[in-house]
Motif scaffolding. Structure first.
Motif, mmCIF file in Angstrom:
data_model
loop_
_atom_site.group_PDB
_atom_site.id
_atom_site.type_symbol
_atom_site.label_atom_id
_atom_site.label_comp_id
_atom_site.label_asym_id
_atom_site.label_seq_id
_atom_site.Cartn_x
_atom_site.Cartn_y
_atom_site.Cartn_z
ATOM 1 N N ALA A 9 0.504 -0.990 0.175
ATOM 2 C CA ALA A 9 -0.161 0.055 0.164
ATOM 3 C C ALA A 9 0.882 1.139 -0.226
ATOM 4 C CB ALA A 9 -1.286 -0.011 1.533
ATOM 5 N N VAL A 10 1.689 1.199 0.782
ATOM 6 C CA VAL A 10 2.635 2.634 0.667
ATOM 7 C C VAL A 10 3.673 2.691 -0.133
ATOM 8 C CG1 VAL A 10 2.738 2.261 3.699
ATOM 9 C CG2 VAL A 10 4.626 2.012 2.107
ATOM 10 N N ARG A 11 3.688 1.582 -1.366
ATOM 11 C CA ARG A 11 4.532 1.488 -2.705
ATOM 12 C C ARG A 11 3.117 2.655 -3.329
ATOM 13 N NH1 ARG A 11 7.842 -3.524 -3.129
ATOM 14 N NH2 ARG A 11 6.177 -4.457 -2.517
ATOM 15 N N LEU A 12 2.304 1.986 -3.136
ATOM 16 C CA LEU A 12 1.357 2.738 -4.181
ATOM 17 C C LEU A 12 1.219 3.359 -3.834
ATOM 18 C CD1 LEU A 12 -0.930 -0.454 -4.183
ATOM 19 C CD2 LEU A 12 0.281 -0.094 -6.256
ATOM 20 N N ALA A 13 1.191 4.032 -2.937
ATOM 21 C CA ALA A 13 0.496 5.830 -2.816
ATOM 22 C C ALA A 13 1.520 5.697 -3.001
ATOM 23 C CB ALA A 13 0.416 5.795 -0.428
ATOM 24 N N LYS A 14 3.096 5.638 -3.069
ATOM 25 C CA LYS A 14 4.376 6.317 -3.343
ATOM 26 C C LYS A 14 3.859 6.453 -5.206
ATOM 27 C CE LYS A 14 8.599 8.111 -3.241
ATOM 28 N NZ LYS A 14 8.522 10.081 -2.969
#
Length: 484
Positions: free
Chosen positions: A428-433
């Protein structure tokens, strides 16, 4: 009547016009609106007068009447930043109303920096809440930091997701409210009482001191009996997020922290960060918050994190199986027991409402008919201390097969609760980035549907996964750089 202190503010005309529009929309008065924003930002209690007033003029100085504690806090923060109190007030209000200069800056940079410097090489993550879930996330990043990008890693979509390896996730800040965690290095705080999850990696010292966060409704009645609230004021959350160049903030607050989640969401927006909302307070799925994130070009993934293979995803898949194989689901229940602090918090039934809604909706959305509210029960059931961070889920499904012949299914699932969702959050955090890099604001529909129980739009899991893979291909880091 509450004591008030006066501050005369020379306010830019554009900002005052925006405040005036907000006053008109709320049906209140300028002082209440402006001071409420400042009080929320600097964690000071404030109760407005509630008086209605006509729309204020669009120019001229403004006399704000605020609690003395807020005036003192403003003076302290202004001194720390080398600003006057008036400058700090104007900057804070301008951040809330997304002043034109900031919006123009973001647009000219295609949202890649959201008004401040941002590194493409790392995914800089801050944590709200240093409980078992944060613990497992920290362990997971350490455990898989040297994983082969071509290797299958349980719980992750990809070791390298859109140009970001697991080791590219780095932690910048953390916020909590208990004496056992505040002021400690994050590597120590992650094992502090009452954390009790499974250890699978040694996390070295991080150099990150856990900051004092905002409590609001974050500590429930039963949790307050086993933890002690840290003394002192709430730290400058927005300032910390900005100073650390944080990209993504992960919300790991306890279930039922409705007011605290909304307060932190305001801080995240003010700091110009993306958000991953792992808890069942509905932010990403609500139109109001979607607009707020869209207006500033910031992405959000939410709400309420799914586990790798947890009770909800298992129940959801079985419900789809019944539907696809032509079995009518007549009645179903899911009972969960666990020993961690979330289950302790959920002994307060009024803190449980949003969790039950989230889990129930995740299951019933797989049906193309209404099963009836009296025929479905999904939700946490009790706290069993000796289970620690383990969760046991009991699922029963009663259906009608060919000829209306009864077909029943019962299942028991045993998991370690927090590690079960850590890989989902790494994705999730990589997709948000990736969304940040490409100037994509608002709720991310595909990632939210695949990773969360209560997304803005429920999509069956295989279709949601395809949407996420497509999102990655379109926004992979190399393409993001090529656009600049």
């Amino acid at each position: 009547m509450a004591q008030r202190s006066d501050v005369l503010v020379r306010m830019p005309a554009e900002l005052k016009r925006r405040l005036a529009r907000e006053v008109e929309a709320r049906g209140g008065n300028l002082n209440d609106v402006a001071v409420e924003i400042l009080a929320s930002r600097f964690a000071v209690p404030f109760q407005g007068s509630g008086r209605r007033a006509g729309r204020p003029s669009g120019k001229g100085d403004v006399l704000l009447r605020m609690p003395p504690e807020l005036k003192e806090k403003l003076a302290q923060r202004a001194s720390e930043r080398g600003r006057s109190v008036t400058q700090l007030i104007v900057e804070t209000l301008a951040e809330r109303f997304h002043d034109l200069k900031r919006k123009d800056t973001m647009a000219s940079k295609n949202g890649s920096s959201n008004g401040r410097g941002r590194s493409d090489d790392r995914v800089r993550v801050a944590l709200i809440g240093v409980g078992n879930c944060a613990n497992s996330l920290l362990q997971g990043v350490q455990y898989y930091k040297d994983a082969d990008p071509d290797e299958f890693v349980p719980g992750l979509m990809h070791v390298d997701l859109g140009g970001y390896h697991v080791r590219d996730v780095e932690f910048t800040a953390a916020f909590d409210v208990t004496t056992d965690k505040v002021g400690k290095d994050l590597a120590d705080a992650m094992w502090a009482h009452p954390n009790d999850t499974y250890k699978f990696a040694d996390v070295p010292k991080t150099g990150i001191k856990v900051s004092r966060g905002m409590t609001h409704d974050g500590i429930g009645k039963y949790l307050s009996e086993v933890v002690e609230k840290a003394p002192g004021e709430t730290d400058d959350v927005v300032g910390i997020l900005k100073e650390t160049n944080t990209d993504v903030v992960v919300n790991y607050l306890p279930v039922g922290s409705e007011e605290a989640t909304k307060w932190y969401t305001e801080q995240i927006l003010s700091a110009g960060c993306a958000m991953v909302n792992c808890m069942p307070v509905f932010i990403a799925r609500e139109a109001y918050w979607q607009r707020r994130f869209e207006q500033v070009g910031l992405p959000i993934i939410g709400d309420d994190i799914k586990s790798q293979v947890g009770a909800t995803i298992t129940h959801r898949v079985l419900t789809s199986l019944f539907r696809e194989r032509g079995v009518r689901l007549d009645k179903t229940m899911q009972l969960n027991v666990g020993g961690n602090s979330d289950f302790l918090n959920m002994l307060e039934r009024d803190r449980l409402e949003s969790k039950k809604i989230s889990k129930t909706n995740a299951v019933t959305s797989m049906l193309d008919y209404d099963i009836g509210k009296d025929n479905v029960h999904v939700g946490p059931s009790d706290h069993v201390p000796w289970l620690t961070d383990r969760k046991w889920a009991y699922i029963r499904m009663e259906g009608s097969a060919f000829g209306n012949v009864p077909l029943n299914l019962e299942l028991k699932l045993e998991v370690w609760d927090s590690p079960n969702s850590a890989g989902i959050v790494i994705d999730a955090v990589r997709l948000a980035k990736l969304a940040l890099n490409n100037g994509i604001g608002g709720a991310l529909e595909g990632p939210s549907a695949y990773l969360m129980k209560s997304p803005p739009k429920q999509i069956v899991d295989d279709e949601a996964m395809d949407l996420v893979e497509d999102f990655i291909k379109k926004n992979t880091k190399t393409k993001a750089k090529a656009k600049v």
